[in-house]
Scaffold this active site. Structure first.
Site, PDB file in Angstrom:
ATOM      1  N   LYS A 257       0.840  -1.206   0.000  1.00  0.00           N
ATOM      2  CA  LYS A 257       0.000   0.000   0.000  1.00  0.00           C
ATOM      3  C   LYS A 257       0.872   1.253   0.000  1.00  0.00           C
ATOM      4  CE  LYS A 257      -3.217   2.563   2.999  1.00  0.00           C
ATOM      5  NZ  LYS A 257      -3.914   2.562   4.315  1.00  0.00           N
ATOM      6  N   LYS A 269     -10.456  12.472   8.278  1.00  0.00           N
ATOM      7  CA  LYS A 269      -9.961  12.060   9.586  1.00  0.00           C
ATOM      8  C   LYS A 269      -9.959  13.251  10.540  1.00  0.00           C
ATOM      9  CE  LYS A 269      -6.520   8.692   7.872  1.00  0.00           C
ATOM     10  NZ  LYS A 269      -7.015   7.469   8.524  1.00  0.00           N
ATOM     11  N   ASP A 280       1.535   6.329   5.598  1.00  0.00           N
ATOM     12  CA  ASP A 280       0.567   5.398   5.046  1.00  0.00           C
ATOM     13  C   ASP A 280       1.059   4.729   3.763  1.00  0.00           C
ATOM     14  OD1 ASP A 280      -1.811   4.144   5.611  1.00  0.00           O
ATOM     15  OD2 ASP A 280      -3.061   5.559   4.507  1.00  0.00           O
ATOM     16  N   GLU A 341      -9.491   3.515   1.982  1.00  0.00           N
ATOM     17  CA  GLU A 341      -8.981   3.642   0.611  1.00  0.00           C
ATOM     18  C   GLU A 341      -7.855   2.677   0.279  1.00  0.00           C
ATOM     19  OE1 GLU A 341      -5.712   4.964   2.683  1.00  0.00           O
ATOM     20  OE2 GLU A 341      -7.807   5.456   3.106  1.00  0.00           O
ATOM     21  N   ARG A 343      -7.454  -0.456   0.830  1.00  0.00           N
ATOM     22  CA  ARG A 343      -7.918  -1.732   0.274  1.00  0.00           C
ATOM     23  C   ARG A 343      -8.329  -1.590  -1.188  1.00  0.00           C
ATOM     24  NH1 ARG A 343     -12.333  -2.233   4.868  1.00  0.00           N
ATOM     25  NH2 ARG A 343     -10.601  -1.158   5.886  1.00  0.00           N
TER      26      ARG A 343
END
Length: 495
Positions: A257, A269, A280, A341, A343
């Site tokens: 990812k 968020k 991330d 997002e 996934r």
């Protein structure tokens, strides 16, 4: 640049600024570990007494400094706790803690237990990882530089020690690459920047590389990556890297990812959950780091890495809750929450990876806050569509020195992903088991006959607390060493 070497020089003839020894904990107080005998002789056999006086107990990670007062060429002895029965991970952490405590020192010798190749490799790995500093944006003159030279003392070590230390150098360099990428501010690491960094790694390590830009992604039907990235002025990318060995008979694909910054999109968020979302992309960085290491170690296996990259931003062009997107391969997803997002971009890449006909696919991602709730900040969750694969991936992580725990994919949770308008939704209305639901979502994009594992590193990838062992504050490089071990296990036929 830090250098590391092996040496069998006795402590009383050693040219160094500090020497590190190990201390064991016991019911009767601290005890010296193997490798410390020469230092103890210089103290007239009273080193344990001196350590006890200073309050040392041998507890794992404890660091105690003593002057040598001319008894040894190095002016400083650093005693680091190993606990009661140290294994490879305890040696790694002890070496890391000691070297970190010696930042600003030019030349450090490690007289820790290194009587075998495995021990020498563990000491070297921990020392190199503990020596990490991210100083790119620091301007203060008071910043202490990393140790310049690390010497692993290996009296009595086996002939494999040199190879073990070389492997440690390769692994540490790859973890450092990952840490640097994770620590880079998102203003300097857009998906395009990230793809360019991957291209540099590919050129330096003779890896094949293919980069799809935003136009190619739309035209190719990569609805997950394109959809997540459509709200940002920094367009998405998909990078494919490949290492090939002429004698390989098996192939493993890694998918990571790569959300370079995650605001949550329109499902925004809260501010206090956003300040570390530059991390991330830790999964994609780990895949890149693993490919770099594999190219240098050259196991007899083909390794393919997919790095889907996007910046998840709210804007007038961002995808909306209730939008329906088409994942690569044709399956449709109702996006009920734009903060789920990761996934979506992984789904595209998982389907594409299957076209390479790998023997195993492993994805790694900072995927869910539920992973932290379930397993905390240091232990990754491992899920798979095959129980044996799951257990072997966990075992590979443990051998690599990374904490992981097997988790199930309960069939009853699949119903929560049902959608009234698409093949499935990207979240479940039930708040419980979020890590497992995410794994179940990803499984929908993996063929039943393809062995697959998913590693959630949401917590382990970024350390917000004080440094410990060889783990710094900030990016940790989590999963990099695990992926390399998995590649080697596939090469050997054990996975």
């Amino acid at each position: 640049m830090t250098t590391i070497s092996l040496d069998s020089t006795a402590p009383d003839a050693l040219d160094a600024d500090a020497i590190v020894i190990g201390v064991l904990s016991s019911d009767s107080g601290p005890a010296l570990a193997a490798g410390a005998d020469g230092v103890d002789r210089a103290y007239g056999g009273r080193l344990t007494e001196a350590l006890s006086t200073l309050g040392a107990s041998g507890k794992a990670g404890e660091v105690t400094k003593l002057p040598t007062l001319g008894a040894l060429p190095p002016p400083l002895v650093v005693a680091v706790g190993l606990g009661e029965t140290p294994g490879s991970e305890e040696l790694r952490r002890a070496a890391g803690a000691a070297v970190r405590a010696l930042a600003g020192t030019a030349r450090v010798a490690l007289a820790l237990p290194a009587g075998s190749a495995d021990e020498a490799g563990a000491v070297a790995t921990g020392a190199l990882l503990g020596n990490y500093s991210y100083l790119t944006y620091r301007t203060g003159a008071d910043q202490k530089p990393p140790v310049e030279q690390i010497i692993v003392l290996t009296a009595g070590a086996s002939n494999g020690a040199a190879d073990a230390v070389r492997r440690a150098e390769v692994l540490a360099a790859s973890v450092v690459l990952v840490r640097d990428l994770v620590n880079t501010p998102p203003s300097d690491l857009s998906p395009e920047d990230f793809a360019e960094a991957a291209a540099r790694v590919a050129v330096e390590n003779k890896l094949d590389i293919e980069v799809l830009d935003e136009t190619a992604l739309v035209e190719g039907g990569y609805g997950g990556i394109a959809g997540v990235g459509q709200g940002s002025v920094n367009p998405p990318r998909l990078v494919r890297l490949a290492y090939s060995h002429p004698e390989a008979t098996r192939t493993v694909a890694f998918v990571g990812k790569g959300i370079t910054f995650d605001t949550g999109g329109l499902s925004l968020k809260p501010a206090d959950a956003m300040d570390w979302m530059k991390s991330d992309m830790g999964g994609a960085a780990a895949v890149l780091g693993a490919l770099q290491a594999v190219a240098k170690l050259q196991p007899k296996v083909n390794v393919i890495g997919y790095l889907p990259m996007a910046e998840n931003m709210p804007s007038g062009t961002a995808q909306r809750p209730s939008d329906v997107i088409t994942i690569y391969g044709g399956k449709t997803v109702e996006v009920l929450n734009t903060d789920a997002e990761g996934r979506l971009i992984l789904a595209d890449a998982l389907v594409r990876a299957a076209e390479d006909e790998p023997d195993l696919v492993v994805d790694v991602a900072t995927l869910t806050g539920a992973q932290l709730v379930a397993l905390g900040t240091r232990t990754a969750g491992v899920m798979a569509n095959d129980d044996e694969v799951r257990e072997k991936v966990v075992a590979a992580a443990e051998r690599a020195g990374e904490a992981a725990w097997p988790m199930p994919l309960p069939e009853e949770l699949r119903k929560g992903l049902d959608s009234t308008v698409a093949d499935l939704a990207n979240i479940s209305p039930d708040r419980w088991g979020g890590m497992l639901v995410a794994g179940i979502f990803l499984r929908e994009f993996v063929a039943d006959d393809l062995r697959w594992a998913h590693i959630d590193i949401a917590g382990p990838s970024f350390h917000k607390g004080e440094p410990y062992g060889y783990t710094p504050k900030g990016g940790t490089g989590a999963a990099t060493r695990t992926l390399v071990q998995i590649a080697e296990d596939v090469a050997s036929g054990t996975l």
